[in-house]
Design a protein around this motif. Structure first.
Motif, PDB file in Angstrom:
ATOM      1  N   GLN A 140       0.942  -1.289   0.227  1.00  0.00           N
ATOM      2  CA  GLN A 140      -0.325  -0.005   0.193  1.00  0.00           C
ATOM      3  C   GLN A 140       1.081   1.686  -0.051  1.00  0.00           C
ATOM      4  OE1 GLN A 140      -1.005  -2.607   2.444  1.00  0.00           O
ATOM      5  NE2 GLN A 140      -2.063  -3.116   0.858  1.00  0.00           N
ATOM      6  N   ALA A 187      -2.760   6.604   1.448  1.00  0.00           N
ATOM      7  CA  ALA A 187      -4.248   6.259   1.570  1.00  0.00           C
ATOM      8  C   ALA A 187      -4.669   7.683   1.840  1.00  0.00           C
ATOM      9  CB  ALA A 187      -4.956   5.286   3.094  1.00  0.00           C
ATOM     10  N   VAL A 230      -7.563   3.627  -0.568  1.00  0.00           N
ATOM     11  CA  VAL A 230      -5.756   3.030  -0.209  1.00  0.00           C
ATOM     12  C   VAL A 230      -5.487   2.328  -1.755  1.00  0.00           C
ATOM     13  CG1 VAL A 230      -4.958   0.772   0.758  1.00  0.00           C
ATOM     14  CG2 VAL A 230      -6.832   1.541   1.858  1.00  0.00           C
TER      15      VAL A 230
END
Length: 66
Positions: free
Chosen positions: A14, A17, A28
């Protein structure tokens, strides 16, 4: 949102966000999978996953592990 130790969306690392606090949504960006996941912050469930355009050449993507 309660503190949790979990990966909010599958798809590799990731990268960033964004929180939409009023609607209880966390967005995300999954860089290696080239997806944007929408997570409900009240239930910690992935509500949807949206594919993004990935300009990476196919031969490089095929060699990438997710």
């Amino acid at each position: 949102m309660p503190r949790r130790s979990w990966t909010p969306a599958s798809g590799g690392r990731q990268r960033s966000a964004g929180l939409q606090e009023g609607r209880h949504r966390l967005f995300v960006l999954n860089r290696f999978a080239a997806t944007l996941a929408v997570v409900d912050t009240e239930t910690a469930e992935v509500r949807s996953v949206h594919p993004l355009f990935d300009p990476t050449p196919a031969e490089i993507r095929r060699g990438r592990r997710h």
